[in-house]
Every structure is written in C-alpha cells, then in structure tokens.
Scaffold this active site. Structure first.
Site, PDB file in Angstrom:
ATOM      1  N   ASN A 169      34.237  95.311  92.808  1.00 48.04           N
ATOM      2  CA  ASN A 169      34.352  96.088  94.048  1.00 48.04           C
ATOM      3  C   ASN A 169      35.545  95.722  94.918  1.00 48.04           C
ATOM      4  O   ASN A 169      36.096  96.578  95.600  1.00 48.04           O
ATOM      5  CB  ASN A 169      33.047  96.046  94.847  1.00 48.04           C
ATOM      6  CG  ASN A 169      32.664  94.660  95.268  1.00 48.04           C
ATOM      7  OD1 ASN A 169      32.600  93.761  94.446  1.00 48.04           O
ATOM      8  ND2 ASN A 169      32.418  94.477  96.538  1.00 48.04           N
ATOM      9  N   GLU A 268      27.030  84.556  94.639  1.00 49.37           N
ATOM     10  CA  GLU A 268      27.146  85.505  95.756  1.00 49.37           C
ATOM     11  C   GLU A 268      26.694  86.851  95.206  1.00 49.37           C
ATOM     12  O   GLU A 268      27.354  87.427  94.341  1.00 49.37           O
ATOM     13  CB  GLU A 268      28.584  85.552  96.269  1.00 49.37           C
ATOM     14  CG  GLU A 268      28.982  84.242  96.945  1.00 49.37           C
ATOM     15  CD  GLU A 268      30.451  84.140  97.327  1.00 49.37           C
ATOM     16  OE1 GLU A 268      31.202  85.093  97.104  1.00 49.37           O
ATOM     17  OE2 GLU A 268      30.831  83.077  97.836  1.00 49.37           O
ATOM     18  N   CYS A 302      29.784  94.239  99.401  1.00 49.41           N
ATOM     19  CA  CYS A 302      28.484  93.553  99.391  1.00 49.41           C
ATOM     20  C   CYS A 302      27.938  93.389 100.799  1.00 49.41           C
ATOM     21  O   CYS A 302      26.741  93.353 101.007  1.00 49.41           O
ATOM     22  CB  CYS A 302      28.623  92.198  98.724  1.00 49.41           C
ATOM     23  SG  CYS A 302      29.842  91.153  99.533  1.00 49.41           S
ATOM     24  N   GLU A 481      30.207  79.140 100.040  1.00 47.08           N
ATOM     25  CA  GLU A 481      31.600  78.816  99.778  1.00 47.08           C
ATOM     26  C   GLU A 481      32.394  79.136 101.046  1.00 47.08           C
ATOM     27  O   GLU A 481      31.895  79.774 101.960  1.00 47.08           O
ATOM     28  CB  GLU A 481      32.116  79.612  98.575  1.00 47.08           C
ATOM     29  CG  GLU A 481      31.372  79.238  97.285  1.00 47.08           C
ATOM     30  CD  GLU A 481      32.103  79.639  96.006  1.00 47.08           C
ATOM     31  OE1 GLU A 481      33.343  79.679  96.008  1.00 47.08           O
ATOM     32  OE2 GLU A 481      31.415  79.882  95.002  1.00 47.08           O
TER      33      GLU A 481
HETATM   34  P1  NAD Z   1      27.513  92.971  87.994  1.00 52.33           P
HETATM   35  O1  NAD Z   1      26.516  91.909  88.236  1.00 52.33           O
HETATM   36  O2  NAD Z   1      27.134  94.152  87.197  1.00 52.33           O
HETATM   37  O3  NAD Z   1      28.794  92.370  87.257  1.00 52.33           O
HETATM   38  C1  NAD Z   1      29.495  91.269  87.803  1.00 52.33           C
HETATM   39  C2  NAD Z   1      30.143  90.515  86.666  1.00 52.33           C
HETATM   40  O4  NAD Z   1      29.133  89.927  85.861  1.00 52.33           O
HETATM   41  C3  NAD Z   1      30.992  91.378  85.737  1.00 52.33           C
HETATM   42  O5  NAD Z   1      32.146  90.661  85.378  1.00 52.33           O
HETATM   43  C4  NAD Z   1      30.073  91.577  84.554  1.00 52.33           C
HETATM   44  O6  NAD Z   1      30.752  91.849  83.350  1.00 52.33           O
HETATM   45  C5  NAD Z   1      29.386  90.231  84.499  1.00 52.33           C
HETATM   46  N1  NAD Z   1      28.105  90.214  83.799  1.00 52.33           N
HETATM   47  C6  NAD Z   1      27.181  91.192  83.718  1.00 52.33           C
HETATM   48  N2  NAD Z   1      26.115  90.770  82.997  1.00 52.33           N
HETATM   49  C7  NAD Z   1      26.380  89.510  82.608  1.00 52.33           C
HETATM   50  C8  NAD Z   1      25.671  88.526  81.836  1.00 52.33           C
HETATM   51  N3  NAD Z   1      24.465  88.781  81.333  1.00 52.33           N
HETATM   52  N4  NAD Z   1      26.256  87.330  81.649  1.00 52.33           N
HETATM   53  C9  NAD Z   1      27.462  87.052  82.168  1.00 52.33           C
HETATM   54  N5  NAD Z   1      28.189  87.936  82.896  1.00 52.33           N
HETATM   55  C10 NAD Z   1      27.650  89.146  83.125  1.00 52.33           C
HETATM   56  O7  NAD Z   1      28.051  93.381  89.425  1.00 52.33           O
HETATM   57  P2  NAD Z   1      29.094  94.531  89.763  1.00 52.33           P
HETATM   58  O8  NAD Z   1      28.424  95.823  89.505  1.00 52.33           O
HETATM   59  O9  NAD Z   1      30.383  94.220  89.099  1.00 52.33           O
HETATM   60  O10 NAD Z   1      29.318  94.323  91.331  1.00 52.33           O
HETATM   61  C11 NAD Z   1      28.501  94.893  92.298  1.00 52.33           C
HETATM   62  C12 NAD Z   1      27.443  93.912  92.750  1.00 52.33           C
HETATM   63  O11 NAD Z   1      28.073  92.728  93.207  1.00 52.33           O
HETATM   64  C13 NAD Z   1      26.615  94.387  93.920  1.00 52.33           C
HETATM   65  O12 NAD Z   1      25.277  94.029  93.722  1.00 52.33           O
HETATM   66  C14 NAD Z   1      27.179  93.621  95.101  1.00 52.33           C
HETATM   67  O13 NAD Z   1      26.291  93.440  96.170  1.00 52.33           O
HETATM   68  C15 NAD Z   1      27.523  92.336  94.457  1.00 52.33           C
HETATM   69  N6  NAD Z   1      28.546  91.620  95.238  1.00 52.33           N
HETATM   70  C16 NAD Z   1      28.156  90.544  95.986  1.00 52.33           C
HETATM   71  C17 NAD Z   1      29.093  89.871  96.768  1.00 52.33           C
HETATM   72  C18 NAD Z   1      28.716  88.702  97.629  1.00 52.33           C
HETATM   73  O14 NAD Z   1      29.621  88.044  98.127  1.00 52.33           O
HETATM   74  N7  NAD Z   1      27.450  88.425  97.832  1.00 52.33           N
HETATM   75  C19 NAD Z   1      30.412  90.295  96.757  1.00 52.33           C
HETATM   76  C20 NAD Z   1      30.763  91.404  95.987  1.00 52.33           C
HETATM   77  C21 NAD Z   1      29.816  92.055  95.216  1.00 52.33           C
HETATM   78  O1  6OD Z   2      35.632  87.886 102.418  1.00 45.65           O
HETATM   79  C1  6OD Z   2      35.172  87.226 101.487  1.00 45.65           C
HETATM   80  O2  6OD Z   2      35.470  86.043 101.287  1.00 45.65           O
HETATM   81  C2  6OD Z   2      34.227  87.850 100.579  1.00 45.65           C
HETATM   82  N1  6OD Z   2      33.693  87.052  99.637  1.00 45.65           N
HETATM   83  C3  6OD Z   2      33.955  89.158 100.713  1.00 45.65           C
HETATM   84  C4  6OD Z   2      33.038  89.832  99.913  1.00 45.65           C
HETATM   85  C5  6OD Z   2      33.019  91.174  99.906  1.00 45.65           C
HETATM   86  C6  6OD Z   2      32.070  91.854  99.096  1.00 45.65           C
HETATM   87  O3  6OD Z   2      32.207  92.954  98.684  1.00 45.65           O
END
Ligand code: NAD
Ligand code: 6OD
Length: 500
Positions: A169, A268, A302, A481
């Site tokens: 994202n 995260e 997120c 972090e």
């Molecule tokens: P995702 O979990 O589908 O994928 C994230 C990564 O994990 C990708 O590189 C994917 O290939 C890998 N992955 C998937 N399954 C795996 C497995 N079984 N083993 C190892 N790696 C694996 O997430 P996404 O769709 O790429 O991103 C969106 C999600 O990320 C949303 O839920 C969002 O809230 C979350 N997000 C959280 C934060 C935060 O800081 N808390 C920040 C950004 C995004």
């Molecule tokens: O600002 C950051 O450090 C951070 N981890 C942002 C996350 C954004 C999620 O989409």
C-alpha cells in the site's frame, strides 16, 4: 525507471523483467518462473517479475548470513550511520527513478509519490542514522558481600539476518521503515516485497551498490506469500528475526513459521480505525482531516479511518460536508495534475472492496455517496477503480463496520455521550489508530487515554515524527518500532557483569 540493470530489457521483448537482488547482484530465477506486474490505473503491463523458489531464497539468506561476518561486521556505529545517510542521498539522487517505480507499482497520483511517499524513504534512512548514534547504554553499580561491588552494563548487538516482509500500500515507505533500522543496527536483510509492488525494492539494490554497502547486506527476493518466496523466507532456519507489515491473518501464518526456532517477530498489521468528532470541533479541520484519513491512497492506508463517530448535534452537518468532499475528489490519469484520487492496487483487491459495497447495501446501509465504480474514459476504464463511498445507518455488527475493507469508504454513526463514543471506538478486535476531533483539551487527553490503540492523533491525522513509538494493540500488531523503540527489535541487548 530507466536503469537497464534493474529492469532487464531484452532486445526482442517489449516488457521488462524485475529481478532479485542477491549478494550485490541482480539475479533471475533458476527455473525462469515469472509473474506479471500490471499498472493499477489502466491494467497495462509494466513487466514480468521473477518468482523466487527455495533456491533463490536460500541464496539470499546465505548471502545475508555470510555478510554478517564480512566487512560489514567491522563497520563502526558512526560509519554505519554515515552509510545510512549515503543511502538517503543515493535515493535523493535517483529521486525520479524511485517516483517512476512507485508510480508503476501503485498507480497513485504522481504528486503524492513525489511529495510524500518517496521522500519518506530517504527520511527513514536519515532518521535511523541519527538514532543509532544517540543511544545510551545502561549501567548499575551492584553491591557484593565482600564490599568491592560489581558493575553491570549492557551492550547492543545486531540480531543477525532479518526477514522483511512488506505490503503493497505504501511500498517504498513501509519497506525502508524496516530496512533502515535493521541496517543501521548492523543486521543484514532479505526483503520480500509485495508481489504487487516489486519496483522500488529492486531499485534500492542499485543504490546500495552505488554507495558501497557491502554485498550481501541488502537482498531482495520477489514472489508471493504462501508456498512461495514469503513462506520460504519466513520458514528459513537462518533467518534470525522477522519484521512484517500486512494483514492480520498473514501475521498468524508468519507467527507459526517463526515459532519453529522461536524467532522474534515485529508485526504491524490491520486496523478498523475510528475517528471521534465532538460537537465543539472545528468542522473545517474535521472535514479536511477526515477527507485525507478516509480517501488518501484510495483508502489503502493502515491508519486510515473506516469508522467515523460524530456527536449528534453536528452529525447531519458532518455527513453533508463529507459527502461534498467525497464528490469533489477527482479520479483520473495519475500523471494529470488535476487528479487527486487514484485506483486500488489490483483487480483482485477491487473485487474485495466492491464485495463490501454490496454487503453494505444488503445489510441496510444508507448510501450517502458512491457505492460503485466511476465512469472513466479510454484505457482508464480497465483500471481497478472504485468510487469514494460513505454509508450511514449500519448496525454495529454489520460486516462493513467490523471488518477491515482497505478501500476509500467509511461508515458514519452518531453518538450522544463521551462514554458511548469510547465504547464504540473500542468495539473492535483491532487497535491501530484513532483521531479525536475537539477544541476541548481536557476531553482530548481524557478520551485519548481510553481508546485502545497504539497511535492517537488529536485534531490531526498521520502527522508523523519518526522518533515516536509506532504500532498497534490487540490484533493490529506486536511490538513498537520508531526511534529508539526500533532498537528493541533490531538489536540484542546483552548484559556484562564485572566484579570489582
Ligand atoms: P498481506 O498480508 O496480504 O501481504 C503482505 C506481505 O506478506 C506480502 O509481501 C505478501 O506476499 C506476504 N505474505 C502473504 N502471505 C504470506 C505467508 N503465508 N508467509 C509469508 N509472507 C506472506 O497484506 P497486503 O494486502 O499486502 O497489505 C494490506 C494489509 O497490510 C492491510 O491489512 C493493512 O492494514 C496492513 N498494513 C498495516 C500497516 C501497519 O503499520 N499496521 C501498514 C501497512 C499495511
Ligand atoms: O509512517 C509510518 O512509519 C508508517 N509505518 C505508516 C504506515 C502506513 C500504513 O499504511
């Protein structure tokens, strides 16, 4: 992206190839397996991405492990800090290439790439360059029976090979947010960027070489999650710790992999973030802030707001003004200056978001605006677009109110008392972020202390200071972090006791 060594352009082909970066060199997969990367805004082909098998992942982990004992081991904290600054400068030097790569990866308006997401990559390296130089150790004078005493002091050592699993994202921001502290602390990394966004992670390999980061310190393998590069990396016994950003259920799978060998994790993950709008808030600021927090990056943040709680006296006004704000967003070609609303990352994600648009209708929502797909001309019609969408009238247990959608949409609900607002905000399994909108400072502090989230903004949203603790509670994450907090994960604290 212009550099031929990052993107291989065979003379007889009109598409590009994104390669792995292993031990300081670009690498293809031995079995020749690739998958397609398409532009989100028109579904055109960017190129083919090499898919790593166990062999490539193993080669990357081996390189990272060997590098821990190579020249990198002799680099002092001060030198590492300088190297992190050099990486930041290297990113700045190739700024346009990174913008292009991020643009192809995410399809978001170019202005957003160049003003926010790409500069943050360089900022991450600068910030952790400072952090590692300013960390104090702890020391205790310990009494002993003989009266001579002892001194206990602690030192920090790199943890080893860090597996970095990042999402799509905000790919460059989120990948560097992990790579920068990992390297600044003296670790080596193997990065598995999202299959949707291969561009910037590969390009960063070039910068690492340009600025003299020893080979094997930074490695990238491309591929998917389950039964692919992601799983192979997290299951690899020589990966000492795993830092992950992504969906909560992926975190569960990674935690199971990390349990073998009891490796440390930093997670995260997802959110279902609230915004609490009190009647005394400055509604101009509220509308500006909520418009960003709901629709920025097409809602794929997120920290984004999917649940808006508004004190009843201003409910109708907030709904009306948010409707106008949503309808003023301009989807369009991301290169056009007037475009301020981009597409979702993929057709697959669009299906997911549209399924929630349908569920909201089926579960009795009033659709204030949106709910479908915008009408766009020409090739743009092939992109993964959805309309900015606002609902009211859903029950608290409706699926669009409970589940993370990760699209440009929100539900707006009225409340009558502060206690009720806090209870609704906490009625979720997630606990990433909230924003509180009020001109009453006492209330702001009082409410901020009671919403169960890792990050609270008052009268703002996504206002970042990279020294602050970042992470979520409940199912939104494990660990924090940011600033010195990153050291808790990226270093091993060792105690040394000296008898005097
Ligand atoms: P995702 O979990 O589908 O994928 C994230 C990564 O994990 C990708 O590189 C994917 O290939 C890998 N992955 C998937 N399954 C795996 C497995 N079984 N083993 C190892 N790696 C694996 O997430 P996404 O769709 O790429 O991103 C969106 C999600 O990320 C949303 O839920 C969002 O809230 C979350 N997000 C959280 C934060 C935060 O800081 N808390 C920040 C950004 C995004
Ligand atoms: O600002 C950051 O450090 C951070 N981890 C942002 C996350 C954004 C999620 O989409």
């Amino acid at each position: 992206m212009k550099d031929a060594s990052v993107i291989d352009r065979p003379a007889n082909a009109d598409v590009t190839t994104f390669r792995h970066f292993i031990d300081g060199a670009m690498a293809l997969s031995a079995d020749g397996k690739t998958f397609e990367k398409r532009r989100p805004f028109d579904n055109s082909l960017v190129g083919n991405v090499c898919e790593a098998g166990r062999n490539e992942v193993d080669a990357a982990v081996k390189a990272a492990k060997a590098a821990l004992k190579g020249p990198w081991a002799g680099v002092s904290v001060e030198e590492r800090s300088d190297m992190m600054r050099a990486v930041a400068d290297g990113i700045d030097k190739r700024f346009d290439d990174f913008v292009e790569a991020e643009f192809n990866d995410t399809g978001q308006p170019r202005s957003m790439m160049s003003h926010a997401f790409v500069p943050r990559g360089a900022a991450n390296f600068k910030s952790f360059a400072d952090v590692v130089k300013s960390v104090a150790g702890e020391a205790f004078q310990t009494p002993t029976p003989d009266g001579a005493g002892a001194i206990n002091y602690s030192i920090r050592k790199p943890k080893g090979v860090i597996g970095v699993i990042s999402p799509w994202n905000a790919p460059f921001l989120l990948m560097t947010w992990k790579v920068a502290p990992a390297l600044a602390c003296g670790n080596t990394v193997v990065v598995k960027p999202s299959e949707e966004t291969p561009g910037t992670a590969t390009l960063l390999g070039e910068v690492m070489n340009d600025v003299g980061i020893p080979k094997g310190v930074y490695n990238v393998v491309h591929g998917f999650g389950p039964d692919s590069a992601g799983a192979f990396l997290t299951e690899h016994p020589d990966v000492d710790a795993i830092t992950f950003t992504g969906e909560t259920r992926t975190g569960t799978a990674i935690m199971k992999a990390a349990a073998v060998g009891t490796r440390d994790v930093s997670f995260e993950m997802g959110g279902k973030n609230s915004a609490l709008v009190f009647a005394d808030a400055d509604l101009d600021k509220v509308v500006e802030g909520l418009t960003r927090s709901i629709f920025l990056n097409c809602g794929q943040v997120c920290l984004g707001t999917e649940r808006v709680l508004v004190e009843r006296p201003v409910f109708d006004e907030v709904v009306a003004r948010m409707k106008a704000a949503a309808e003023s967003l301009r989807p369009g070609h991301p290169e056009d200056k007037g475009t301020n609303f981009g597409p979702l990352i993929s057709q697959e994600h669009r299906q997911k978001v549209l399924s929630y648009y349908a569920k909201a209708e089926a579960e009795g929502a009033t659709i204030v605006t949106g709910g479908g797909v915008p009408d766009l001309p020409g090739e743009l019609a092939n992109g993964s677009w959805v309309q900015p969408t606002i609902w009211t009238g859903l029950a608290d247990d409706a699926s669009p109110v409970r589940e993370e959608i990760f699209g440009p949409c929100c539900h707006i609900r009225p409340f009558d008392t502060e206690e009720e607002a806090i209870a609704i905000a906490n009625n979720t399994e997630y606990g990433l972020a909230t924003s509180i909108w009020t001109e009453n400072l006492s209330r702001a502090h009082r409410v901020a202390g009671q919403v169960d989230v890792g990050i609270t903004w008052v009268n703002s949203w996504f206002l970042r200071d990279l020294r602050t603790p970042f992470g979520g509670s409940k199912q939104s994450g494990i660990g924090r972090e940011g600033g010195v907090h990153s050291l808790e994960f990226y270093t091993e604290l060792r105690n040394i006791c000296v008898k005097l």
